[in-house]
Design a protein around this motif. Sequence first.
Motif, PDB file in Angstrom:
ATOM      1  N   VAL A 219       0.803  -1.424  -0.073  1.00  0.00           N
ATOM      2  CA  VAL A 219       0.014  -0.091  -0.084  1.00  0.00           C
ATOM      3  C   VAL A 219       0.781   1.201  -0.107  1.00  0.00           C
ATOM      4  CG1 VAL A 219      -2.061  -1.339   0.997  1.00  0.00           C
ATOM      5  CG2 VAL A 219      -0.191  -0.019   2.594  1.00  0.00           C
ATOM      6  N   GLY A 220       2.109   1.062   0.133  1.00  0.00           N
ATOM      7  CA  GLY A 220       3.153   2.197  -0.066  1.00  0.00           C
ATOM      8  C   GLY A 220       3.370   2.889   1.374  1.00  0.00           C
ATOM      9  N   LYS A 221       3.210   1.847   2.436  1.00  0.00           N
ATOM     10  CA  LYS A 221       3.673   2.254   3.697  1.00  0.00           C
ATOM     11  C   LYS A 221       5.165   2.558   3.852  1.00  0.00           C
ATOM     12  CE  LYS A 221       4.359  -1.245   6.277  1.00  0.00           C
ATOM     13  NZ  LYS A 221       6.008  -0.990   5.861  1.00  0.00           N
ATOM     14  N   SER A 222       6.091   1.953   3.365  1.00  0.00           N
ATOM     15  CA  SER A 222       7.553   2.361   3.298  1.00  0.00           C
ATOM     16  C   SER A 222       7.894   3.503   2.758  1.00  0.00           C
ATOM     17  CB  SER A 222       8.438   1.124   2.789  1.00  0.00           C
ATOM     18  OG  SER A 222       8.097   0.056   3.620  1.00  0.00           O
ATOM     19  N   THR A 223       6.891   3.751   1.522  1.00  0.00           N
ATOM     20  CA  THR A 223       7.252   5.068   0.789  1.00  0.00           C
ATOM     21  C   THR A 223       7.012   6.110   1.292  1.00  0.00           C
ATOM     22  OG1 THR A 223       7.030   3.967  -1.399  1.00  0.00           O
ATOM     23  CG2 THR A 223       6.697   6.397  -1.356  1.00  0.00           C
ATOM     24  N   PHE A 224       5.627   5.879   2.239  1.00  0.00           N
ATOM     25  CA  PHE A 224       5.341   7.174   3.181  1.00  0.00           C
ATOM     26  C   PHE A 224       6.495   7.457   4.364  1.00  0.00           C
ATOM     27  CE2 PHE A 224       3.131   8.707   6.749  1.00  0.00           C
ATOM     28  CZ  PHE A 224       2.622   9.897   5.967  1.00  0.00           C
ATOM     29  N   SER A 225       6.899   6.294   4.659  1.00  0.00           N
ATOM     30  CA  SER A 225       7.665   6.385   5.760  1.00  0.00           C
ATOM     31  C   SER A 225       9.256   7.172   5.533  1.00  0.00           C
ATOM     32  CB  SER A 225       8.371   4.989   6.445  1.00  0.00           C
ATOM     33  OG  SER A 225       7.287   4.238   6.929  1.00  0.00           O
ATOM     34  N   ALA A 226       9.545   6.944   4.172  1.00  0.00           N
ATOM     35  CA  ALA A 226      10.713   7.414   3.706  1.00  0.00           C
ATOM     36  C   ALA A 226      10.466   8.985   3.414  1.00  0.00           C
ATOM     37  CB  ALA A 226      11.226   6.733   2.444  1.00  0.00           C
TER      38      ALA A 226
ATOM     39  N   ASN B  71      -3.485   6.276   0.396  1.00  0.00           N
ATOM     40  CA  ASN B  71      -2.401   6.230  -0.581  1.00  0.00           C
ATOM     41  C   ASN B  71      -3.000   5.671  -1.925  1.00  0.00           C
ATOM     42  OD1 ASN B  71       0.027   6.894  -1.421  1.00  0.00           O
ATOM     43  ND2 ASN B  71       1.058   4.858  -1.184  1.00  0.00           N
ATOM     44  N   MET B  72      -2.202   5.997  -2.920  1.00  0.00           N
ATOM     45  CA  MET B  72      -2.791   5.633  -4.442  1.00  0.00           C
ATOM     46  C   MET B  72      -4.309   5.911  -4.379  1.00  0.00           C
ATOM     47  SD  MET B  72      -0.735   2.132  -4.406  1.00  0.00           S
ATOM     48  CE  MET B  72       0.788   1.631  -3.592  1.00  0.00           C
ATOM     49  N   SER B  73      -4.510   7.015  -4.167  1.00  0.00           N
ATOM     50  CA  SER B  73      -5.880   7.721  -4.259  1.00  0.00           C
ATOM     51  C   SER B  73      -6.262   8.166  -5.532  1.00  0.00           C
ATOM     52  CB  SER B  73      -6.272   8.566  -3.178  1.00  0.00           C
ATOM     53  OG  SER B  73      -7.698   8.903  -3.272  1.00  0.00           O
TER      54      SER B  73
END
Length: 352
Positions: free
Chosen positions: A74-81, A235-237
Amino acid sequence: MENGNHKQVPDDANEHCPGTESEDAGKSDACAGCPNQEACASAPKGPDPDLVAIAERMATVKHKILVLSGKGGVGKSTFSAQLSFALADKDFQVGLLDIDICGPSIPKMLGLEGQEIHQSNLGWSPVYVDSIGVMSIGFMLPDPDDAVIWRGPRKNGIIKQFLKDVYWGELDFLVVDAPPGTSDEHISIVQFLKETGIDGAIIVTTPQQVSLIDVRKEVSFCKKVGIPVLGVVENMSGLSQPLSDFKFVKPSKNGDQEQEDVTESVIAVLREKAPELLDLVACSEVFDSSGGGAARMCVEMGVPFLGKVPLDPKLCKAAEEGRSCFAGDQCRVSASALSAIIAKLLKNNPMV
């Protein structure tokens, strides 16, 4: 595992369990037939001495934020970074801890692949980029393609080491990127950090129900272990990108021919006939959000909704290259959305 009145009781324990820390653990009449009996009887009793060392390390960290997701991808690591990049841009001292033991992606998303952890007289030193201190098991693998095939206790052991043996120094924020779900790593990080104070969790999801079903479990986990939910990010909305970035193709009349790329001719016509259109951003829905998406789920579960981040190919490219999406204006669609979310997070939860 319940933690009421500091009595550690496994979820599958027998009724009247004395607790895993009790001297009677695994030995009382109530333990007969319990699946945990042998482990409890042989485990060391009393407070974990490593928790004192963790508390000492964390004493120099002002705020701790967990980034969670119910489902992978879902893009969690992208958001964390990108959250770490954004906080560093605001002149905060930031640490990013990757506890996704089996799928560490933070080194890639920070442009730190191939880096190694170094030892000093103060402990393990994080790997730094743009003043962000980063720690991940990805730095310890001799080959990035190596699989980490570990059972729970070994995973818990490395997380504990990251907390007690890493010299983080003075930090305003420690962002913890967790794996999907509510399993060993989540229980461990909460147990190890609970006494040092966790500001809360940010939960990342995508709009469709198949993701939100798991996110509801993540919210329930936070409530059960007493971790505040700082907010949910959708995310990815929808796909959003400038019209000029699209590739235009002419469909083939039958399936055995390749589609014809007509991008250059379309852009030429737009530039001549309607140049103002090239400044527009085109949006389309990728995932089904007819159920109301994360916003509706937040209302139903009584947690804050922080906002939506579109599926932006430029953000995906920045993550692949280990760059901040806030540098320059390449990621103007997603960067503005992320900036608004982070501003709302800091406003709703004064942490400075």
